[in-house]
Design a protein around this motif. Structure first.
Motif, PDB file in Angstrom:
ATOM      1  N   SER A   1       0.853  -1.188   0.000  1.00  0.00           N
ATOM      2  CA  SER A   1       0.000   0.000   0.000  1.00  0.00           C
ATOM      3  C   SER A   1       0.884   1.231   0.000  1.00  0.00           C
ATOM      4  N   GLY A   2       0.284   2.335  -0.396  1.00  0.00           N
ATOM      5  CA  GLY A   2       1.025   3.586  -0.385  1.00  0.00           C
ATOM      6  C   GLY A   2       1.926   3.803  -1.582  1.00  0.00           C
ATOM      7  N   LEU A   3       1.700   3.042  -2.635  1.00  0.00           N
ATOM      8  CA  LEU A   3       2.510   3.189  -3.851  1.00  0.00           C
ATOM      9  C   LEU A   3       1.687   2.785  -5.061  1.00  0.00           C
ATOM     10  N   THR A   4       2.147   3.252  -6.210  1.00  0.00           N
ATOM     11  CA  THR A   4       1.535   2.798  -7.466  1.00  0.00           C
ATOM     12  C   THR A   4       2.151   1.449  -7.790  1.00  0.00           C
ATOM     13  N   PHE A   5       1.503   0.415  -7.329  1.00  0.00           N
ATOM     14  CA  PHE A   5       2.099  -0.924  -7.293  1.00  0.00           C
ATOM     15  C   PHE A   5       2.622  -1.371  -8.647  1.00  0.00           C
ATOM     16  N   SER A   6       1.873  -1.091  -9.691  1.00  0.00           N
ATOM     17  CA  SER A   6       2.248  -1.580 -11.021  1.00  0.00           C
ATOM     18  C   SER A   6       3.540  -0.945 -11.530  1.00  0.00           C
ATOM     19  N   GLY A   7       4.020   0.088 -10.855  1.00  0.00           N
ATOM     20  CA  GLY A   7       5.250   0.745 -11.268  1.00  0.00           C
ATOM     21  C   GLY A   7       6.471   0.321 -10.483  1.00  0.00           C
TER      22      GLY A   7
END
Length: 120
Positions: free
Chosen positions: A24-30
């Motif tokens: 969580s807390g991030l643009t996971f796909s990046g």
């Protein structure tokens, strides 16, 4: 960025276990994702990594053919399927993430670790 690892436990030699890491807390796909482990009295070591698209995976020689890393960008999770476990796989397993070549560099973000014990 927060990473929550789960799925550790006690398993007999030859058995299987599946670890999961929720981000969580991030643009996971990046972000690229990885698993590391640290056995008692030993240094932390790389286990497996998967790049942001899921198209490239990397494994330590010691787990190649037995462990499989995967990711679900929609669920923001990364799993580590561990088969044919050996006593030497006993360690605290950590998930980690970064946008760098995570199989070659030390990631910036780490989860809290989950203990895997392989013993009869």
């Amino acid at each position: 960025v927060q990473l929550q690892a789960s799925g550790g436990g006690l398993v007999q030699p030859g058995g299987s276990l599946r670890l999961s890491c929720a981000a969580s807390g991030l643009t996971f796909s990046g972000y690229n994702m990885a698993w590391f482990r640290q056995a008692p009295g030993k240094e932390r070591e790389f286990v497996a990594a998967i790049m942001w698209s899921g198209g490239s995976t990397f494994y330590a020689d010691s787990v190649k053919g037995r462990f499989t890393i995967s990711r679900d960008n929609a669920k923001k999770t990364t799993d580590l399927q561990m088969n044919n476990l050996k006593s030497e796989d006993t360690a605290v397993y950590y998930c980690a993430t970064d946008q760098t070549r995570i199989n070659l560099t030390t990631p910036r973000y780490w989860g809290q670790g989950t203990l895997v014990t392989v013993s009869s």
